[in-house]
Motif scaffolding. Sequence first.
Motif, PDB file in Angstrom:
ATOM      1  N   LEU A  51      -4.794   0.508   3.817  1.00  0.00           N
ATOM      2  CA  LEU A  51      -5.140   1.791   4.270  1.00  0.00           C
ATOM      3  C   LEU A  51      -3.955   2.398   4.861  1.00  0.00           C
ATOM      4  O   LEU A  51      -3.578   3.662   4.538  1.00  0.00           O
ATOM      5  CB  LEU A  51      -6.359   2.050   4.964  1.00  0.00           C
ATOM      6  CG  LEU A  51      -6.782   3.231   5.439  1.00  0.00           C
ATOM      7  CD1 LEU A  51      -6.958   4.152   4.222  1.00  0.00           C
ATOM      8  CD2 LEU A  51      -8.008   3.205   6.226  1.00  0.00           C
TER       9      LEU A  51
ATOM     10  N   SER B  21      -4.731  11.735  -0.091  1.00  0.00           N
ATOM     11  CA  SER B  21      -3.888  12.251  -1.093  1.00  0.00           C
ATOM     12  C   SER B  21      -4.379  13.544  -1.972  1.00  0.00           C
ATOM     13  O   SER B  21      -3.690  14.333  -2.418  1.00  0.00           O
ATOM     14  CB  SER B  21      -4.036  10.832  -2.286  1.00  0.00           C
ATOM     15  OG  SER B  21      -3.149  11.318  -3.667  1.00  0.00           O
TER      16      SER B  21
ATOM     17  N   TYR C 284      -2.237   2.578  -7.994  1.00  0.00           N
ATOM     18  CA  TYR C 284      -2.577   1.987  -6.395  1.00  0.00           C
ATOM     19  C   TYR C 284      -3.390   0.705  -6.697  1.00  0.00           C
ATOM     20  O   TYR C 284      -3.300  -0.098  -6.182  1.00  0.00           O
ATOM     21  CB  TYR C 284      -2.970   3.059  -5.790  1.00  0.00           C
ATOM     22  CG  TYR C 284      -3.468   2.895  -4.378  1.00  0.00           C
ATOM     23  CD1 TYR C 284      -2.481   2.723  -3.430  1.00  0.00           C
ATOM     24  CD2 TYR C 284      -4.574   2.089  -3.986  1.00  0.00           C
ATOM     25  CE1 TYR C 284      -2.774   2.381  -2.200  1.00  0.00           C
ATOM     26  CE2 TYR C 284      -5.063   1.571  -2.832  1.00  0.00           C
ATOM     27  CZ  TYR C 284      -3.830   1.704  -1.800  1.00  0.00           C
ATOM     28  OH  TYR C 284      -4.151   1.243  -0.544  1.00  0.00           O
TER      29      TYR C 284
ATOM     30  N   GLU D  18      -9.074   2.681  -0.650  1.00  0.00           N
ATOM     31  CA  GLU D  18      -8.596   3.886  -1.474  1.00  0.00           C
ATOM     32  C   GLU D  18      -9.717   4.821  -0.889  1.00  0.00           C
ATOM     33  O   GLU D  18      -9.548   6.386  -1.139  1.00  0.00           O
ATOM     34  CB  GLU D  18      -9.206   3.656  -2.772  1.00  0.00           C
ATOM     35  CG  GLU D  18      -8.105   2.832  -3.527  1.00  0.00           C
ATOM     36  CD  GLU D  18      -8.453   2.691  -5.093  1.00  0.00           C
ATOM     37  OE1 GLU D  18      -7.196   2.909  -5.951  1.00  0.00           O
ATOM     38  OE2 GLU D  18      -9.377   2.483  -5.472  1.00  0.00           O
TER      39      GLU D  18
ATOM     40  N   ASP E  93      -6.035  11.916  -8.839  1.00  0.00           N
ATOM     41  CA  ASP E  93      -6.032  11.273  -7.594  1.00  0.00           C
ATOM     42  C   ASP E  93      -7.237  11.935  -6.694  1.00  0.00           C
ATOM     43  O   ASP E  93      -7.824  11.077  -5.851  1.00  0.00           O
ATOM     44  CB  ASP E  93      -4.660  11.732  -6.925  1.00  0.00           C
ATOM     45  CG  ASP E  93      -3.507  10.678  -7.130  1.00  0.00           C
ATOM     46  OD1 ASP E  93      -4.058   9.941  -8.091  1.00  0.00           O
ATOM     47  OD2 ASP E  93      -2.684  10.719  -6.519  1.00  0.00           O
TER      48      ASP E  93
ATOM     49  N   THR F 253      -7.102   6.577   1.429  1.00  0.00           N
ATOM     50  CA  THR F 253      -5.818   7.006   0.625  1.00  0.00           C
ATOM     51  C   THR F 253      -6.330   8.092  -0.199  1.00  0.00           C
ATOM     52  O   THR F 253      -5.389   9.005  -0.237  1.00  0.00           O
ATOM     53  CB  THR F 253      -5.320   5.745  -0.002  1.00  0.00           C
ATOM     54  OG1 THR F 253      -6.233   5.415  -1.117  1.00  0.00           O
ATOM     55  CG2 THR F 253      -4.786   4.864   0.884  1.00  0.00           C
ATOM     56  N   THR F 254      -7.249   8.092  -1.089  1.00  0.00           N
ATOM     57  CA  THR F 254      -7.556   9.229  -2.031  1.00  0.00           C
ATOM     58  C   THR F 254      -8.080  10.406  -1.328  1.00  0.00           C
ATOM     59  O   THR F 254      -7.703  11.548  -2.046  1.00  0.00           O
ATOM     60  CB  THR F 254      -8.900   8.670  -2.672  1.00  0.00           C
ATOM     61  OG1 THR F 254     -10.039   8.236  -2.221  1.00  0.00           O
ATOM     62  CG2 THR F 254      -8.169   7.460  -3.987  1.00  0.00           C
TER      63      THR F 254
ATOM     64  N   ALA G 120       0.780   9.031   1.078  1.00  0.00           N
ATOM     65  CA  ALA G 120       0.036  10.032   0.106  1.00  0.00           C
ATOM     66  C   ALA G 120       0.795  11.374   0.232  1.00  0.00           C
ATOM     67  O   ALA G 120       0.959  11.920  -0.813  1.00  0.00           O
ATOM     68  CB  ALA G 120      -1.510  10.222   0.631  1.00  0.00           C
TER      69      ALA G 120
ATOM     70  N   GLY H  63      -0.832   3.296   2.506  1.00  0.00           N
ATOM     71  CA  GLY H  63      -1.076   4.357   1.543  1.00  0.00           C
ATOM     72  C   GLY H  63      -1.303   5.573   2.384  1.00  0.00           C
ATOM     73  O   GLY H  63      -0.878   6.846   1.649  1.00  0.00           O
ATOM     74  N   MET H  64      -2.018   5.855   3.268  1.00  0.00           N
ATOM     75  CA  MET H  64      -2.242   7.123   3.774  1.00  0.00           C
ATOM     76  C   MET H  64      -0.660   7.666   4.238  1.00  0.00           C
ATOM     77  O   MET H  64      -0.578   8.824   4.522  1.00  0.00           O
ATOM     78  CB  MET H  64      -3.005   6.907   5.241  1.00  0.00           C
ATOM     79  CG  MET H  64      -4.387   6.544   4.817  1.00  0.00           C
ATOM     80  SD  MET H  64      -5.503   6.644   6.151  1.00  0.00           S
ATOM     81  CE  MET H  64      -5.559   8.174   6.787  1.00  0.00           C
TER      82      MET H  64
ATOM     83  N   GLY I 110       0.848  -1.201  -0.041  1.00  0.00           N
ATOM     84  CA  GLY I 110       0.044  -0.059   0.196  1.00  0.00           C
ATOM     85  C   GLY I 110       0.863   1.256   0.009  1.00  0.00           C
ATOM     86  O   GLY I 110       0.542   2.153  -0.704  1.00  0.00           O
TER      87      GLY I 110
ATOM     88  N   GLN J  50       0.909   3.519  -3.264  1.00  0.00           N
ATOM     89  CA  GLN J  50       0.516   5.036  -3.361  1.00  0.00           C
ATOM     90  C   GLN J  50       1.565   5.961  -3.588  1.00  0.00           C
ATOM     91  O   GLN J  50       1.458   7.041  -4.028  1.00  0.00           O
ATOM     92  CB  GLN J  50      -0.062   5.286  -1.805  1.00  0.00           C
ATOM     93  CG  GLN J  50      -0.614   6.781  -1.689  1.00  0.00           C
ATOM     94  CD  GLN J  50      -1.580   7.078  -2.506  1.00  0.00           C
ATOM     95  OE1 GLN J  50      -2.468   6.182  -2.706  1.00  0.00           O
ATOM     96  NE2 GLN J  50      -1.679   8.347  -3.290  1.00  0.00           N
TER      97      GLN J  50
END
Length: 310
Positions: A211, A58, A25, A51, A179, A54-55, A218, A214-215, A11, A15
């Motif tokens: 998650l 991001s 991703y 996502e 994104d 993360t989105t 980001a 990714g976080m 992740g 990301q």
Amino acid sequence: MRSLLLLALVGLGAQLVDGSLGMAYGVTSTTLLLALNTGAASASATVHLAEIGTTLVSGAAHWRFGNVDWTVVRRVGVPGALGAFAGATFLSRLSTETAAPIMSLILFTLGLYVLIRFTVAGLPRERVGLPLRKRFLGPLGLVAGFVDATGGGGWGPVGTPAILASGRLEPRRVIGSIDTSEFLVAVAASAGFLVGIGSANINFGWVAALLLGGMIAAPIAAWLVRLVPPRVLGSAVGGVIVLTNTRTLLRSDWISAPDPVRYACYLLVAVLWAAAVAWSLRRHLADRQVAAPVAAGQEGGAGEPVITSS
């Protein structure tokens, strides 16, 4: 525990790529989940639930760095959400045996597109500043959203190159806008999967691991988008996706290739992938050498002609 750590690292890496390139991703994370024998719908649902977080992070980071065009976000994101919900409900109705090779084929195609697109063409920069039409962004969002939900990824690989190819928006704002709009797509796709397969078929521990990674990545990726050469990164990520899904397709019931054939295909893909990355790096360095004297001349403002030796 080892699987959760691996997913968190995936992740994070996915990301970093997605936030700096505007794609990968979903296709990267879903490819890994399929390799772990996760059902196609469950894999896509897991990724899209991750996502949502993360989105959101991001998009906020890209907005903070001035990388977002909100008109583009609105015009591509709303149709994208509709397409994603439709794609999620469609995938949920397919059996695992049918859906897995279909998803791998979609991912393979997207990975091949990314690999060729960034290796051969790089990033177009002409016509920056011209407006993007609603009749272009609406259908693009609808198709990209549907592909994203059915393929476990595709919002970036479809949307980012299409807008970049128009040459009307500078690359960092294309990436930031794609994104950010993906948040709407992730929410709609997640809702479609929860309706179609229910929460019992989703591993929320895996969602949390993806998650978390990714976080963390980001905000770093939103900053790196100004520094990392997208051409090289695009070739590298495209190759990973192609190689991994080549393995899945060759081992599927569709093909069931014998070991010698599979290993020969893996070797061929790996050689072509290495050549693509080397070519992209070479072109990036050549473009930078050409751009450096021009930038130096603009900063100096002296206006003297440049003398070259033959």
